[in-house]
Motif scaffolding. Structure first.
Motif, PDB file in Angstrom:
ATOM      1  N   UNK A 124     -40.701  53.391 -24.262  1.00 60.70           N
ATOM      2  CA  UNK A 124     -42.030  53.810 -23.723  1.00 60.70           C
ATOM      3  C   UNK A 124     -42.583  53.341 -22.216  1.00 60.70           C
ATOM      4  N   UNK A 125     -42.026  52.054 -21.935  1.00 61.90           N
ATOM      5  CA  UNK A 125     -42.227  51.326 -20.575  1.00 61.90           C
ATOM      6  C   UNK A 125     -41.350  52.408 -19.681  1.00 61.90           C
ATOM      7  N   UNK A 126     -40.166  52.685 -19.594  1.00 63.07           N
ATOM      8  CA  UNK A 126     -39.131  53.309 -19.032  1.00 63.07           C
ATOM      9  C   UNK A 126     -39.047  54.631 -19.549  1.00 63.07           C
ATOM     10  N   UNK A 127     -39.623  55.731 -19.278  1.00 61.95           N
ATOM     11  CA  UNK A 127     -39.339  56.987 -19.838  1.00 61.95           C
ATOM     12  C   UNK A 127     -38.300  57.883 -19.072  1.00 61.95           C
TER      13      UNK A 127
ATOM     14  N   UNK B  25     -28.248  56.121 -21.631  1.00 64.73           N
ATOM     15  CA  UNK B  25     -28.512  55.489 -20.156  1.00 64.73           C
ATOM     16  C   UNK B  25     -27.403  54.584 -20.017  1.00 64.73           C
ATOM     17  N   UNK B  26     -26.960  53.714 -21.115  1.00 68.16           N
ATOM     18  CA  UNK B  26     -26.132  52.768 -20.788  1.00 68.16           C
ATOM     19  C   UNK B  26     -24.699  52.938 -20.574  1.00 68.16           C
ATOM     20  N   UNK B  27     -24.492  54.563 -20.610  1.00 63.28           N
ATOM     21  CA  UNK B  27     -23.168  55.008 -20.587  1.00 63.28           C
ATOM     22  C   UNK B  27     -22.262  55.321 -21.745  1.00 63.28           C
ATOM     23  N   UNK B  28     -22.697  55.116 -23.097  1.00 68.15           N
ATOM     24  CA  UNK B  28     -22.314  55.761 -24.340  1.00 68.15           C
ATOM     25  C   UNK B  28     -22.213  57.075 -24.342  1.00 68.15           C
TER      26      UNK B  28
ATOM     27  N   UNK C 276     -35.408  53.673 -15.604  1.00 62.65           N
ATOM     28  CA  UNK C 276     -34.435  52.767 -16.342  1.00 62.65           C
ATOM     29  C   UNK C 276     -33.319  52.222 -15.471  1.00 62.65           C
ATOM     30  N   UNK C 277     -33.274  52.807 -14.263  1.00 59.12           N
ATOM     31  CA  UNK C 277     -32.383  52.570 -13.333  1.00 59.12           C
ATOM     32  C   UNK C 277     -32.851  51.476 -12.361  1.00 59.12           C
ATOM     33  N   UNK C 278     -34.445  51.201 -12.490  1.00 61.76           N
ATOM     34  CA  UNK C 278     -35.170  50.142 -11.709  1.00 61.76           C
ATOM     35  C   UNK C 278     -35.376  49.064 -12.666  1.00 61.76           C
ATOM     36  N   UNK C 279     -34.940  49.267 -14.128  1.00 60.69           N
ATOM     37  CA  UNK C 279     -35.492  48.259 -15.103  1.00 60.69           C
ATOM     38  C   UNK C 279     -34.535  47.134 -15.022  1.00 60.69           C
ATOM     39  N   UNK C 280     -34.742  46.120 -15.806  1.00 56.75           N
ATOM     40  CA  UNK C 280     -33.914  44.996 -16.036  1.00 56.75           C
ATOM     41  C   UNK C 280     -32.528  45.175 -16.982  1.00 56.75           C
ATOM     42  N   UNK C 281     -32.727  46.492 -17.349  1.00 54.62           N
ATOM     43  CA  UNK C 281     -31.109  46.750 -18.028  1.00 54.62           C
ATOM     44  C   UNK C 281     -30.456  47.517 -17.280  1.00 54.62           C
ATOM     45  N   UNK C 282     -30.679  47.673 -15.980  1.00 52.99           N
ATOM     46  CA  UNK C 282     -29.585  48.417 -15.078  1.00 52.99           C
ATOM     47  C   UNK C 282     -28.320  47.836 -14.997  1.00 52.99           C
TER      48      UNK C 282
END
Length: 203
Positions: A185-188, A143-146, A193-199
């Motif tokens: 588990x929280x962002x399946x 997801x992070x692009x790796x 994930x795109x709407x999470x704090x790590x986007x």
């Protein structure tokens, strides 16, 4: 992740040996099922290496049945318990004289112990620096692009050196793994994930 989700206090267990057993039982099953199996082992007073190793295979299979694949997992647990007794005197510090790479290789040589379980044990039982390259880590890194290679060994080989070069100590690496799993588990989905704090951290 630590600010948003932590502390996770992974691995959840009352004893080191419970961590060992949980690491085997959690293969290909949900933690709720593992909890039921651990409860049955505790009730039978078998959540101790000598007691578990001495059980009849069929008895152990019945106790861990909720975790699935109970025949192979029972064989793995008894193989691991006997190794732990004979090689480490049933104490984590009994492995103090074994180098990290050798310890991981010995664990991988036991029946039913794959890369993920070995890394769990190295990190949480023997308190050595390790990266658990599990499915949640794979999904997060992707997801992070790796570019993440296929299969646990290839993923671990590609990213463990970078993770360990970060300088994180054992406790921090334990928390790092816990945070990755709690995040997964929280962002399946990728959408979650795109709407999470790590986007904002995507490459």
């Amino acid at each position: 992740m630590e600010h948003e989700l932590g502390p996770t206090n992974w691995w959840p267990a009352e004893t080191v040996f419970e961590i060992m057993v949980g690491a085997v039982l959690t293969q290909n099953t949900a933690w709720g099922n593992v909890d039921r199996s651990l409860g049955a082992l505790k009730a039978a007073r078998a959540l101790e290496p000598h007691a578990l190793a001495a059980l009849e295979p069929e008895q152990l299979q019945d106790l861990i049945r909720p975790s699935g694949f109970y025949r192979n997992k029972a064989k793995t647990l008894q193989s691991l318990s006997r190794w732990y007794i004979e090689r480490c005197d049933a104490r984590p510090d009994g492995a103090a004289g074994i180098a990290d790479d050798e310890l991981r290789a010995e664990l991988l040589g036991l029946f039913g112990i794959g890369g993920e379980t070995a890394d769990d044990l190295v990190l949480y039982v023997f308190a050595r620096r390790a990266f658990v390259a599990d499915t949640y880590a794979r999904r997060l890194f992707t997801f992070l692009g790796f570019t993440v290679p296929t299969g646990y060994p290839a993923f671990h080989k590609a990213f463990a050196p970078a993770v360990l070069a970060s300088g994180l100590d054992v406790v921090q690496l334990q928390e790092f793994h816990g945070l990755i799993d709690e995040y997964g588990k929280a962002y399946r989905t990728d959408e979650a994930k795109a709407e999470s704090f790590l986007n904002g951290f995507k490459m």
